[in-house]
Design a protein around this motif. Structure first.
Motif, PDB file in Angstrom:
ATOM      1  N   TYR A 174       7.583 -10.000  35.523  1.00 26.30           N
ATOM      2  CA  TYR A 174       9.043 -10.009  35.525  1.00 26.30           C
ATOM      3  C   TYR A 174       9.555 -11.370  35.993  1.00 26.30           C
ATOM      4  CZ  TYR A 174       8.722  -4.886  35.300  1.00 26.30           C
ATOM      5  OH  TYR A 174       8.436  -3.594  34.936  1.00 26.30           O
ATOM      6  N   LYS A 175      10.742 -11.726  35.505  1.00 20.27           N
ATOM      7  CA  LYS A 175      11.435 -12.898  36.021  1.00 20.27           C
ATOM      8  C   LYS A 175      12.222 -12.504  37.266  1.00 20.27           C
ATOM      9  CE  LYS A 175      11.991 -15.648  31.817  1.00 20.27           C
ATOM     10  NZ  LYS A 175      12.958 -16.378  30.953  1.00 20.27           N
ATOM     11  N   TRP A 176      12.227 -13.407  38.257  1.00 28.54           N
ATOM     12  CA  TRP A 176      12.911 -13.155  39.520  1.00 28.54           C
ATOM     13  C   TRP A 176      13.785 -14.344  39.889  1.00 28.54           C
ATOM     14  CZ3 TRP A 176      11.755  -8.597  42.430  1.00 28.54           C
ATOM     15  CH2 TRP A 176      10.672  -7.854  41.958  1.00 28.54           C
ATOM     16  N   ILE A 177      14.777 -14.086  40.716  1.00 34.30           N
ATOM     17  CA  ILE A 177      15.583 -15.125  41.349  1.00 34.30           C
ATOM     18  C   ILE A 177      15.493 -14.932  42.853  1.00 34.30           C
ATOM     19  CG2 ILE A 177      17.937 -15.976  41.766  1.00 34.30           C
ATOM     20  CD1 ILE A 177      16.889 -16.794  39.100  1.00 34.30           C
ATOM     21  N   TYR A 178      15.222 -16.007  43.593  1.00 34.25           N
ATOM     22  CA  TYR A 178      15.191 -15.875  45.042  1.00 34.25           C
ATOM     23  C   TYR A 178      16.256 -16.764  45.674  1.00 34.25           C
ATOM     24  CZ  TYR A 178      12.268 -20.133  44.875  1.00 34.25           C
ATOM     25  OH  TYR A 178      11.786 -21.387  44.636  1.00 34.25           O
ATOM     26  N   LYS A 179      17.032 -16.162  46.549  1.00 38.23           N
ATOM     27  CA  LYS A 179      18.099 -16.862  47.269  1.00 38.23           C
ATOM     28  C   LYS A 179      18.373 -16.126  48.572  1.00 38.23           C
ATOM     29  CE  LYS A 179      20.825 -18.596  43.292  1.00 38.23           C
ATOM     30  NZ  LYS A 179      20.819 -20.041  43.604  1.00 38.23           N
ATOM     31  N   THR A 180      18.841 -16.876  49.557  1.00 44.02           N
ATOM     32  CA  THR A 180      19.345 -16.263  50.785  1.00 44.02           C
ATOM     33  C   THR A 180      20.782 -15.807  50.542  1.00 44.02           C
ATOM     34  OG1 THR A 180      20.233 -18.335  51.657  1.00 44.02           O
ATOM     35  CG2 THR A 180      17.921 -17.829  52.159  1.00 44.02           C
ATOM     36  N   TYR A 181      21.319 -14.998  51.471  1.00 45.06           N
ATOM     37  CA  TYR A 181      22.717 -14.575  51.354  1.00 45.06           C
ATOM     38  C   TYR A 181      23.647 -15.796  51.366  1.00 45.06           C
ATOM     39  CZ  TYR A 181      20.928  -9.900  52.493  1.00 45.06           C
ATOM     40  OH  TYR A 181      20.256  -8.709  52.493  1.00 45.06           O
ATOM     41  N   ASP A 182      23.324 -16.764  52.220  1.00 42.54           N
ATOM     42  CA  ASP A 182      24.155 -17.967  52.298  1.00 42.54           C
ATOM     43  C   ASP A 182      24.129 -18.739  50.981  1.00 42.54           C
ATOM     44  OD1 ASP A 182      25.020 -17.606  54.924  1.00 42.54           O
ATOM     45  OD2 ASP A 182      23.226 -18.536  55.762  1.00 42.54           O
ATOM     46  N   GLU A 183      22.973 -18.805  50.341  1.00 44.63           N
ATOM     47  CA  GLU A 183      22.867 -19.521  49.069  1.00 44.63           C
ATOM     48  C   GLU A 183      23.628 -18.802  47.960  1.00 44.63           C
ATOM     49  OE1 GLU A 183      18.536 -21.737  49.634  1.00 44.63           O
ATOM     50  OE2 GLU A 183      18.619 -19.699  48.832  1.00 44.63           O
ATOM     51  N   TRP A 184      23.564 -17.476  47.962  1.00 46.13           N
ATOM     52  CA  TRP A 184      24.352 -16.733  46.973  1.00 46.13           C
ATOM     53  C   TRP A 184      25.837 -17.062  47.128  1.00 46.13           C
ATOM     54  CZ3 TRP A 184      22.575 -14.804  42.752  1.00 46.13           C
ATOM     55  CH2 TRP A 184      21.327 -14.165  42.680  1.00 46.13           C
ATOM     56  N   ALA A 185      26.300 -17.054  48.370  1.00 43.61           N
ATOM     57  CA  ALA A 185      27.725 -17.307  48.625  1.00 43.61           C
ATOM     58  C   ALA A 185      28.114 -18.735  48.265  1.00 43.61           C
ATOM     59  CB  ALA A 185      28.058 -17.008  50.084  1.00 43.61           C
ATOM     60  N   ALA A 186      27.283 -19.701  48.639  1.00 48.05           N
ATOM     61  CA  ALA A 186      27.633 -21.117  48.434  1.00 48.05           C
ATOM     62  C   ALA A 186      27.484 -21.545  46.985  1.00 48.05           C
ATOM     63  CB  ALA A 186      26.771 -21.998  49.333  1.00 48.05           C
ATOM     64  N   GLU A 187      26.427 -21.093  46.320  1.00 51.47           N
ATOM     65  CA  GLU A 187      26.092 -21.612  44.995  1.00 51.47           C
ATOM     66  C   GLU A 187      26.634 -20.781  43.841  1.00 51.47           C
ATOM     67  OE1 GLU A 187      21.853 -21.990  44.925  1.00 51.47           O
ATOM     68  OE2 GLU A 187      21.799 -23.395  46.620  1.00 51.47           O
TER      69      GLU A 187
END
Length: 262
Positions: A45-58
């Protein structure tokens, strides 16, 4: 500043928003897009990894970190979102990896007439995407919205600016960074042109490149900040304009004429 569609909009199906909630639909839609271009493949499967802060900022600068966290938690609980941290290289790293449970999405959205994933896509890398996941529309960020020429040109300018900064400052910034694109697109929307960015970069590189304390500020977040950019541009000398000298007709002396005697 005009706030009506000067940048690529987020798309979301009203029927999906009714089913899962508006915030949750927006999150799923953007995650769906990111998954299509992700190179992070684990367990097939394809995945995306980010922190909560990265989701909010980016991805969602209009949400707080807590809103992002609540939205993700709801989607996890309802089974639309699958997440794990087991793919991290370091055990102490708790960053989550995310993918959509497309099987659940298909069963929830069966009978809808949403277009298939590859339909109408002008990006060659997306044309062969699997069609059994076609119940979500893609978001339309700048890097694939090549339908309109002005958007393609703006993507090209963003790349040129970042590449120019990397070359002059010896950096390695990514032109696809969401935060960097937002900054540059904001200045472009204000009417600045490529030459203005070059002037700012040249001026600050001249001032900061060999300054150990200031070198770290040769970065998009500092240079292209709306207030900083205007100030830095005013510091940079305006390019000299070369004027073509007018032709001068030499005087015509008649050496055969006699002198006037007063």
């Amino acid at each position: 500043m005009n706030l009506l569609i000067n940048e690529p909009p987020l798309q979301v199906l009203p029927s999906l928003a009714v089913k899962v909630g508006l915030n949750e639909a927006i999150f799923l839609q953007q995650l769906h897009f990111r998954l299509q271009i992700s190179n992070n493949v684990q367990e097939g499967y394809k995945w995306i990894y980010k922190t909560y802060d990265e989701w909010a900022a980016e991805e969602f600068p209009f949400w707080s970190r807590d809103t992002v966290k609540r939205t993700i938690a709801k989607l996890e609980k309802e089974g639309y979102l699958i997440s794990t941290s087991k793919f991290n290289k370091m055990k102490m790293d708790n960053t989550k990896w995310y993918r959509i449970d497309y099987t659940k999405m298909a069963s929830e959205q069966s009978g809808q007439n949403a277009p298939m994933e590859g339909a109408g896509c002008t990006d060659k890398s997306m044309q062969n995407a699997p069609t059994d996941r076609g119940n979500l529309h893609r978001a339309i960020p700048k890097e694939i919205k090549s339908i309109k020429n002005n958007n393609v040109e703006q993507v090209d300018i963003v790349c040129q600016i970042v590449n120019y900064l990397n070359e002059k400052a010896g950096k390695n910034f990514n032109a696809k960074s969401a935060a960097t694109k937002r900054l540059l697109n904001g200045r472009l929307a204000e009417g600045y042109v490529l030459e203005d960015f070059h002037r700012v970069i040249d001026e600050k590189v001249k001032q900061w490149l060999n300054n150990a304390e200031m070198n770290k500020y040769l970065r998009p977040a500092t240079l292209f900040n709306p207030t900083n950019f205007e100030n830095y541009l005013n510091e940079a000398p305006a390019p000299m304009k070369l004027h073509t000298p007018r032709s001068v007709t030499p005087p015509n002396f008649d050496f055969n004429a006699g002198e006037d005697v007063g």
